[in-house]
Scaffold this motif. Sequence first.
Motif, mmCIF file in Angstrom:
data_model
loop_
_atom_site.group_PDB
_atom_site.id
_atom_site.type_symbol
_atom_site.label_atom_id
_atom_site.label_comp_id
_atom_site.label_asym_id
_atom_site.label_seq_id
_atom_site.Cartn_x
_atom_site.Cartn_y
_atom_site.Cartn_z
ATOM 1 N N GLU A 130 31.396 29.623 -14.656
ATOM 2 C CA GLU A 130 30.539 28.536 -14.599
ATOM 3 C C GLU A 130 28.898 28.857 -14.608
ATOM 4 O OE1 GLU A 130 29.766 25.411 -11.274
ATOM 5 O OE2 GLU A 130 31.869 25.289 -11.835
ATOM 6 N N GLU A 131 28.776 29.962 -13.822
ATOM 7 C CA GLU A 131 27.431 30.488 -13.428
ATOM 8 C C GLU A 131 26.973 31.164 -14.633
ATOM 9 O OE1 GLU A 131 25.468 32.029 -9.753
ATOM 10 O OE2 GLU A 131 26.810 33.853 -10.572
ATOM 11 N N TRP A 132 27.843 31.907 -15.440
ATOM 12 C CA TRP A 132 27.525 32.601 -16.574
ATOM 13 C C TRP A 132 26.870 31.718 -17.812
ATOM 14 C CZ3 TRP A 132 30.343 37.494 -18.428
ATOM 15 C CH2 TRP A 132 30.211 38.021 -19.526
ATOM 16 N N GLU A 133 27.648 30.626 -18.095
ATOM 17 C CA GLU A 133 27.469 29.496 -18.864
ATOM 18 C C GLU A 133 26.112 28.841 -18.589
ATOM 19 O OE1 GLU A 133 32.012 28.461 -20.603
ATOM 20 O OE2 GLU A 133 31.093 27.210 -18.651
ATOM 21 N N HIS A 134 25.879 28.501 -17.397
ATOM 22 C CA HIS A 134 24.696 28.163 -16.872
ATOM 23 C C HIS A 134 23.518 28.832 -17.145
ATOM 24 C CE1 HIS A 134 21.706 25.801 -14.343
ATOM 25 N NE2 HIS A 134 21.403 26.966 -13.994
ATOM 26 N N TYR A 135 23.508 30.182 -16.868
ATOM 27 C CA TYR A 135 22.263 30.985 -17.179
ATOM 28 C C TYR A 135 22.271 31.367 -18.579
ATOM 29 C CZ TYR A 135 21.778 31.159 -11.974
ATOM 30 O OH TYR A 135 21.458 30.687 -10.956
ATOM 31 N N ILE A 136 23.145 31.059 -19.556
ATOM 32 C CA ILE A 136 22.857 31.243 -20.840
ATOM 33 C C ILE A 136 22.009 30.427 -21.311
ATOM 34 C CG2 ILE A 136 23.986 30.911 -23.125
ATOM 35 C CD1 ILE A 136 26.826 32.082 -22.026
ATOM 36 N N LEU A 137 22.053 28.846 -20.690
ATOM 37 C CA LEU A 137 21.136 27.951 -21.147
ATOM 38 C C LEU A 137 19.771 27.962 -20.278
ATOM 39 C CD1 LEU A 137 23.571 25.112 -20.984
ATOM 40 C CD2 LEU A 137 22.871 26.155 -22.950
ATOM 41 N N HIS A 138 19.508 28.813 -19.056
ATOM 42 C CA HIS A 138 18.504 28.865 -18.325
ATOM 43 C C HIS A 138 18.333 30.284 -18.163
ATOM 44 C CE1 HIS A 138 20.551 24.839 -17.460
ATOM 45 N NE2 HIS A 138 18.973 24.724 -17.711
ATOM 46 N N PRO A 139 17.768 31.134 -18.953
ATOM 47 C CA PRO A 139 17.907 32.497 -18.761
ATOM 48 C C PRO A 139 16.604 33.007 -17.771
ATOM 49 C CG PRO A 139 17.392 32.101 -20.993
ATOM 50 C CD PRO A 139 17.806 30.759 -20.549
ATOM 51 N N ASN A 140 15.755 32.088 -17.641
ATOM 52 C CA ASN A 140 14.413 32.451 -17.009
ATOM 53 C C ASN A 140 14.330 31.957 -15.729
ATOM 54 O OD1 ASN A 140 13.181 33.934 -19.208
ATOM 55 N ND2 ASN A 140 12.446 32.127 -20.161
ATOM 56 N N GLU A 141 15.442 31.176 -15.233
ATOM 57 C CA GLU A 141 15.477 30.561 -14.049
ATOM 58 C C GLU A 141 15.573 31.731 -12.924
ATOM 59 O OE1 GLU A 141 18.828 27.934 -11.456
ATOM 60 O OE2 GLU A 141 18.632 27.366 -13.536
ATOM 61 N N GLU A 142 14.661 31.332 -11.788
ATOM 62 C CA GLU A 142 14.772 32.532 -10.773
ATOM 63 C C GLU A 142 15.970 32.390 -9.966
ATOM 64 O OE1 GLU A 142 12.232 32.606 -6.933
ATOM 65 O OE2 GLU A 142 11.026 33.738 -8.477
ATOM 66 N N VAL A 143 16.503 33.611 -9.547
ATOM 67 C CA VAL A 143 17.814 33.324 -8.847
ATOM 68 C C VAL A 143 17.312 34.454 -7.589
ATOM 69 C CG1 VAL A 143 20.359 33.996 -8.899
ATOM 70 C CG2 VAL A 143 19.259 33.027 -10.690
ATOM 71 N N LYS A 144 17.895 33.942 -6.411
ATOM 72 C CA LYS A 144 17.910 34.682 -4.959
ATOM 73 C C LYS A 144 19.220 35.182 -4.865
ATOM 74 C CE LYS A 144 13.535 33.168 -3.236
ATOM 75 N NZ LYS A 144 13.076 32.492 -2.146
ATOM 76 N N ASP A 145 19.721 36.253 -4.990
ATOM 77 C CA ASP A 145 20.918 36.929 -4.473
ATOM 78 C C ASP A 145 20.608 37.512 -3.036
ATOM 79 O OD1 ASP A 145 23.594 37.691 -4.795
ATOM 80 O OD2 ASP A 145 22.951 39.398 -5.916
ATOM 81 N N SER A 146 21.636 37.451 -2.269
ATOM 82 C CA SER A 146 21.608 37.902 -0.848
ATOM 83 C C SER A 146 22.739 38.268 -0.277
ATOM 84 C CB SER A 146 20.679 36.672 -0.100
ATOM 85 O OG SER A 146 21.644 35.659 0.159
ATOM 86 N N LYS A 147 22.577 39.103 0.504
ATOM 87 C CA LYS A 147 23.801 39.833 1.441
ATOM 88 C C LYS A 147 23.293 39.790 2.842
ATOM 89 C CE LYS A 147 25.963 43.943 2.005
ATOM 90 N NZ LYS A 147 26.225 45.320 1.929
ATOM 91 N N THR A 148 23.957 39.297 3.763
ATOM 92 C CA THR A 148 23.835 39.280 5.167
ATOM 93 C C THR A 148 24.857 40.443 5.744
ATOM 94 O OG1 THR A 148 23.161 36.941 5.064
ATOM 95 C CG2 THR A 148 23.563 37.823 7.221
ATOM 96 N N ILE A 149 24.166 40.829 6.721
ATOM 97 C CA ILE A 149 24.957 41.768 7.626
ATOM 98 C C ILE A 149 24.475 41.733 8.946
ATOM 99 C CG2 ILE A 149 25.138 43.715 5.816
ATOM 100 C CD1 ILE A 149 22.985 45.454 7.130
ATOM 101 N N TYR A 150 25.174 42.209 9.917
ATOM 102 C CA TYR A 150 24.935 42.204 11.143
ATOM 103 C C TYR A 150 24.987 43.506 12.063
ATOM 104 C CZ TYR A 150 25.933 37.242 10.760
ATOM 105 O OH TYR A 150 25.724 35.887 10.127
ATOM 106 N N ARG A 151 23.936 43.777 12.715
ATOM 107 C CA ARG A 151 23.887 45.219 13.478
ATOM 108 C C ARG A 151 23.354 45.162 14.664
ATOM 109 N NH1 ARG A 151 20.729 49.540 9.713
ATOM 110 N NH2 ARG A 151 21.706 50.916 11.130
#
Length: 142
Positions: free
Chosen positions: A47-68
């Motif tokens: 679903e995401e791949w198909e979305h970004y084919i249509l919106h290749p320049n859309e900014e995307v924030k990918d995040s990971k959370t850890i606890y230390r």
Amino acid sequence: MIKIRMINITNGKGIIEKYEKQYGNIENLKQVIKSDPENTLTNFDLEEWEHYILHPNEEVKDSKTIYRDYSSISMLEMELMTFIKHENPKSISELAKLIHKDITTIQKKISNLEKEGFIKLIDGRKNSKIPILNYDKIEIAI
């Protein structure tokens, strides 16, 4: 405990490249889904791949959370990440020279940062390792 959120900023093209590395092409992903239709992760990826084919320049924030633990984050680790991001050292020994620290101390800290996922090490010249910061932004919540 301290919450650390590591953020990587990319665009739709970057997300598509990530999926191409993982699945090869969109048709391969569709075959994976066909063999396991209950896998919600692969359905989401499609679903995401198909979305970004249509919106290749859309900014995307990918995040990971850890606890230390509070005590496990040192100022030296923060300094190392700052130098890696801004100075782009070509090796761990170059990084140690930049911050005027002993290489054995730096190697231990770099190893910890790599285990936590803050940085990655890629092969450099003559068996050296080049430290690369994995994220564009790191947020620490206290």
